[in-house]
Write a protein that holds these residues in place. Structure first.
Motif, PDB file in Angstrom:
ATOM      1  N   LEU A  43       0.832  -1.206   0.000  1.00  0.00           N
ATOM      2  CA  LEU A  43       0.000   0.000   0.000  1.00  0.00           C
ATOM      3  C   LEU A  43       0.867   1.257   0.000  1.00  0.00           C
ATOM      4  N   GLY A  44       1.887   1.259   0.857  1.00  0.00           N
ATOM      5  CA  GLY A  44       2.769   2.425   0.931  1.00  0.00           C
ATOM      6  C   GLY A  44       3.453   2.687  -0.405  1.00  0.00           C
ATOM      7  N   ALA A  45       3.899   1.616  -1.070  1.00  0.00           N
ATOM      8  CA  ALA A  45       4.590   1.779  -2.353  1.00  0.00           C
ATOM      9  C   ALA A  45       3.632   2.276  -3.432  1.00  0.00           C
ATOM     10  N   LEU A  46       2.387   1.772  -3.411  1.00  0.00           N
ATOM     11  CA  LEU A  46       1.400   2.233  -4.392  1.00  0.00           C
ATOM     12  C   LEU A  46       1.101   3.714  -4.182  1.00  0.00           C
ATOM     13  N   ILE A  86      -0.561   5.943  -7.058  1.00  0.00           N
ATOM     14  CA  ILE A  86      -1.701   5.098  -7.409  1.00  0.00           C
ATOM     15  C   ILE A  86      -2.756   5.241  -6.323  1.00  0.00           C
ATOM     16  N   PRO A  87      -3.954   5.711  -6.658  1.00  0.00           N
ATOM     17  CA  PRO A  87      -4.972   5.887  -5.612  1.00  0.00           C
ATOM     18  C   PRO A  87      -5.517   4.541  -5.138  1.00  0.00           C
ATOM     19  N   VAL A  88      -5.469   4.314  -3.840  1.00  0.00           N
ATOM     20  CA  VAL A  88      -6.004   3.090  -3.239  1.00  0.00           C
ATOM     21  C   VAL A  88      -6.773   3.508  -1.993  1.00  0.00           C
ATOM     22  N   ARG A 113      -4.080   8.118 -11.765  1.00  0.00           N
ATOM     23  CA  ARG A 113      -2.821   8.171 -11.035  1.00  0.00           C
ATOM     24  C   ARG A 113      -2.541   9.613 -10.631  1.00  0.00           C
ATOM     25  N   LEU A 114      -2.134   9.816  -9.387  1.00  0.00           N
ATOM     26  CA  LEU A 114      -1.820  11.153  -8.914  1.00  0.00           C
ATOM     27  C   LEU A 114      -0.406  11.507  -9.325  1.00  0.00           C
ATOM     28  N   ASP A 115      -0.071  12.784  -9.171  1.00  0.00           N
ATOM     29  CA  ASP A 115       1.278  13.228  -9.502  1.00  0.00           C
ATOM     30  C   ASP A 115       2.220  12.800  -8.384  1.00  0.00           C
TER      31      ASP A 115
END
Ligand code: FES
Length: 343
Positions: free
Chosen positions: A253-256, A261-263, A326-328
């Protein structure tokens, strides 16, 4: 993408080593502590390899006695880095904490309660034990540790509960027998368990074998425990055309999130299931460390709770449930997860 957190600066008022590996932190939040029920936890901002991350720690008391929050943190050298960071801090330092959250409250209607703690899982059950010790309904407490010197709070528990408290030291032949614990319970009794994932799975199995109703079993995990050691792996996201290198000391999750990457996520403890991603393929075993999915779902290996679970290494191909763009990543807090176009 988390909800409901109101962050506050908190001064570390005192620390104490309770065991060789467990350290107590007493925190004084600016503006005072907020009332909570036993079983609540606090989120704490930590720094790991220059990144800001969030960890959850159980609150030890029954509520607010003196305006302080108390947490106890076990040093996990091969963990995700939160405990290592906290052990660099001392009295007088400041950290940032959330308000208390609680997904592990005591049921009000129980005819009797049995509490089972494994290792540092004691932290989630200590406040409950104190609250229940003087009550009129039956309570029993089982505390399993490997060695006697790991048994933080055992003296307190014995004082509160007397012979209703049982310490099981596996290194001295006192292994906890969860089938016996369940067999000894009142047919309508509630079981509360907090410990490593193996203990939670054994409790679920014993409960099921005894034909007990699922609604009377409550458990909480701690994210560090798994069936495999933490290893680096590669996460492939075909929908985003990305490959992300996830180091051994970072969650999926932290890496995404770091890669933009929105999770969706909430508990960060493998309990709510919000962060589950679809698994499209994996070339190693999946280490399911959550308590949200059923055993059948875990065996199917089609979803993975990204906050705590991870593959045992290699490559995993995933898709995220949340369909946002995907966010910046450059706008996020800096860090080390390497994201590159999928080859
Ligand atoms: S955020 Fe709740 S299970 Fe991952």
């Amino acid at each position: 993408m988390r909800y409901h957190d109101r962050w506050t600066a908190a001064r570390i008022a005192r620390t104490e080593d309770l065991t060789p590996s467990i350290r107590l932190f007493e925190l004084e939040p600016a503006g005072g502590a907020i009332r909570y029920a036993p079983g609540a936890h606090l989120r704490v901002k930590v720094r790991v390899d220059g990144r800001e991350e969030v960890r959850s720690y159980s609150l030890l008391d029954t509520g607010v006695d003196d305006g302080r929050y108390r947490i106890a943190v076990k040093r996990i050298d091969d963990g995700l880095g939160g405990s290592r960071y906290l052990r660099t801090l001392a009295a007088g330092d400041e950290i940032v904490v959330s308000q208390p959250h609680n997904q592990f409250e005591l049921g009000a209607q129980a005819v009797s309660r049995t509490l089972v703690a494994g290792g540092v899982g004691i932290t989630a059950l200590l406040g409950m034990a104190r609250a229940l010790a003087g009550g009129s309904r039956p309570v029993r407490f089982h505390y399993a540790v490997r060695t006697q010197d790991e048994a933080a709070f055992a003296g307190l528990l014995r004082g509160w509960l007397g012979d209703r408290f049982e310490l099981h030291v596996s290194g001295q032949g006192g292994r906890l027998d969860l089938r016996r614990v369940v067999a000894d319970m009142d047919p309508q009794g509630e079981l509360y368990v907090c410990g490593p994932i193996g203990m939670l799975e054994a409790a679920r199995q014993a409960w099921k074998e005894a034909g007990r109703p699922a609604s009377l079993l409550r458990f909480e995990s701690f994210a560090a425990s798994g069936h495999h050691p933490n290893r680096a792996f590669t996460a492939v996201l075909p929908r985003f055309g990305l490959e992300i290198e996830v180091p051994a000391h970072q969650s999926l999750l932290g890496a995404l999130e770091q890669a933009g990457i929105p999770v969706l996520s909430d508990c960060l403890r493998g309990e709510c299931g919000l962060c589950a991603v679809d698994v499209l393929g994996c070339d190693s075993a999946l280490d399911h460390r959550d308590v949200f999915m059923s055993e059948a779902q875990k065996a199917g290996n089609r979803r993975l709770c990204a906050c705590v679970s991870r593959p045992a290494g290699g490559r995993i191909e995933i898709d995220t449930g949340y369909r946002g763009r995907r966010l910046d990543a450059a706008g996020l807090d800096g860090g080390s997860a390497a994201a590159r176009p999928a080859s």
